[in-house]
Every structure is written in structure tokens, then in C-alpha cells.
Design an enzyme around this catalytic site. Structure first.
Site, PDB file in Angstrom:
ATOM      1  N   SER A 176      12.828 -25.667  63.071  1.00 39.09           N
ATOM      2  CA  SER A 176      13.742 -25.990  64.522  1.00 39.09           C
ATOM      3  C   SER A 176      13.650 -26.228  64.880  1.00 39.09           C
ATOM      4  O   SER A 176      14.481 -26.444  66.695  1.00 39.09           O
ATOM      5  CB  SER A 176      14.359 -24.302  63.700  1.00 39.09           C
ATOM      6  OG  SER A 176      13.306 -23.941  64.268  1.00 39.09           O
ATOM      7  N   HIS A 223      12.954 -22.454  69.384  1.00 35.44           N
ATOM      8  CA  HIS A 223      13.614 -23.510  69.571  1.00 35.44           C
ATOM      9  C   HIS A 223      13.445 -23.975  71.057  1.00 35.44           C
ATOM     10  O   HIS A 223      14.076 -24.647  71.233  1.00 35.44           O
ATOM     11  CB  HIS A 223      15.183 -22.184  69.235  1.00 35.44           C
ATOM     12  CG  HIS A 223      14.946 -21.889  68.013  1.00 35.44           C
ATOM     13  ND1 HIS A 223      16.325 -21.078  67.855  1.00 35.44           N
ATOM     14  CD2 HIS A 223      15.150 -22.185  66.546  1.00 35.44           C
ATOM     15  CE1 HIS A 223      16.693 -21.084  66.194  1.00 35.44           C
ATOM     16  NE2 HIS A 223      15.025 -21.475  66.102  1.00 35.44           N
TER      17      HIS A 223
END
Length: 267
Positions: A176, A223
Site C-alpha cells: 500500500s 500510506h
């Protein structure tokens, strides 16, 4: 923006306004009355080269392949055990199943990149690969295979640095961070009116960041770190687009800076 004659994408600095729309530099010189020589050359080159999102497909294949290899080596369905996991998971410092202290703080710097190819089970893997399949090809088509791969890898490093800053003692895996780097790169391009996601980059970033704050167990630092890394990569390419070597050097600097931040955090 795209040329009204050939449909090729044009950066804001290269576009020319004509009586029938915006034109690329090649068609601006010919007045739109003839095919551009450079366009013909590129078409000929493209016909004998690999095309399509081959890097995106390769990355998906590697991620899936690593997970299947973990299962073959005896890991459970969630892949939270086994040799590959213990030697690849991102962590500042931890004790493995053999009682040895491992982690980035112990000099195992490869974890900064290997963690991006590990996942906690089929759902985690499937969701990440689905998102990568949807958002990767447009950016790969814009940047080209090698520059796109560089954006992905540098974003993965930046995501690992962010994860160590946010939660250094957590065991972190997943692609991610690199995926958020793709979103960050698209966000910078969108700010420059280059709409690789059709103008939806900001919405994608806001929604996915919001999910990270709502669902527990998601690496918010990973992230955010990946998002910043990808944005810096896009800035490097767009700022030095006439000097590919300088752009690549700038992106390498982003990667080195990410590693430096991680080292400083765990040192």
C-alpha cells in the site's frame, strides 16, 4: 491535455493553441496538415517494443508469487509465519522464532523494500493488487515502464520510512505504501493539469487515507510516507523532464533520503 490532431498527451509548457484546438509541438509546426515526423518514428519504435502495463502485471505477479511461495514453505493462510515472513517483515527490532533479535535497527536494511512484497493473507493481497491493477496502468503509460518502476520502488521505500516513524515497533507488510506513491504522483500531475486518472486523483487519495484512519490495523505512516515519496518523484520528473538523467538522480535522492529517515528513526 491532448493534441486535437493526433490525440497525444501534451504538457502545459509544450501545447500550442490553434484555431481548431490545442496542438502538440509537431503538429503546430506543420499547421495540422501533415503527420508529424516524430509521431511516425515513435509509432515505428513502439511496434517492435513491449507495450501495455507490463511492469504493473509483473509487480502483481511478484506479489502473488511471493505469497504462494510462503504457503508452499509452510506458512499459514495469513502468512504471518515462516522464513520469508521473518526475514522480510518491516520492524525496527523484534525477536524471531529462533530467539534472535532482528529488524532494521540490527542492520537488516533490506526489510525496507521486502516488506512491500509481503501481505497478511489473501484479502489483504487481493485488495492491494486490485487497486494496483486499476491505477497502475495509466501512470505507467504516462511515465514509461522504467520511470514508473522507479516511482513504485522509491514510494515503497518512503512508505517503509513512514511506517517506522509512525509505529516503529509494529510488524508491517504490504504494497500500500508504493500504491499510495502512485496516487501521490498522479496528484502532482493533476495539479499540473495532466489528468492520468481523469481528474479523480484527489478523491482517490482522500477516500483511501480516510479508510486508513477508520479501519484499525492499517499502517497510516506507510500510506502517508508512500504518498509523499510518489509526489516527490513526480515533481522530479516534471521539473527535469528535459533532463532524464537529472530527474533519475533526483528520484534516487528521494530514495536515499527515505532510507536515511528510516535509519535515523531506528538508530
Amino acid at each position: 491535455m491532448s493534441c486535437s490532431e493526433c490525440g497525444r498527451g501534451i504538457c502545459p509548457d509544450c501545447m500550442t493553441y490553434g484555431p481548431v484546438g490545442i496542438r502538440c509541438p509537431d503538429h503546430a509546426r506543420t499547421g495540422g496538415k501533415a503527420a508529424a515526423p516524430k509521431r511516425v518514428a515513435r509509432t515505428a519504435t513502439r511496434s517492435v517494443s513491449l507495450s501495455g502495463p507490463i511492469v504493473t502485471l509483473t509487480l502483481i505477479g511478484i506479489n502473488v508469487g511471493v505469497y504462494l511461495l510462503e504457503l508452499l514453505m509452510g506458512a499459514g493462510l495469513n502468512a504471518q509465519s515462516g522464513w520469508i515472513y521473518e526475514h522480510g517483515v518491516l520492524v525496527s527490532s523484534a525477536v524471531d522464532s529462533a530467539g534472535q533479535v532482528v529488524g532494521v535497527s540490527e542492520g537488516e536494511w533490506w526489510r525496507l523494500i521486502t516488506a512491500s512484497f509481503l501481505h497478511y493473507g489473501p484479502l489483504h493481497l487481493g485488495l492491494n493488487m486490485l487497486v494496483l491493477w486499476f491505477i497502475g496502468p495509466p501512470l505507467e503509460d504516462y511515465f514509461g515502464h522504467w520511470r514508473y518502476l522507479l516511482v513504485y520502488l522509491v514510494s515503497g521505500l518512503a512508505g517503509s520510512a513512514g511506517a517506522l516513524i509512525w509505529s516503529p515497533n509494529a510488524l508491517t507488510v504490504g504494497a500500500s505504501g508504493a500504491i499510495f506513491g502512485i496516487m501521490g504522483a498522479a496528484l502532482v500531475l493533476e495539479a499540473r493539469r495532466i489528468y492520468v486518472f481523469g481528474g479523480q486523483a484527489m478523491g482517490l487519495v482522500v477516500i483511501n487515507l480516510g479508510i486508513g484512519f477508520v479501519i484499525p490495523g492499517i499502517s497510516i505512516g506507510g500510506h502517508i510516507g508512500g504518498l509523499i515519496g510518489g509526489a516527490l518523484c513526480a515533481l522530479a520528473f516534471s521539473s527535469f523532464r528535459r533532463s532524464p538523467a537529472l530527474a533519475t538522480l533526483s528520484m534516487a535522492a528521494v530514495g536515499v533520503l527515505s532510507v536515511g529517515v528510516a535509519v535515523a528513526q531506528v538508530g
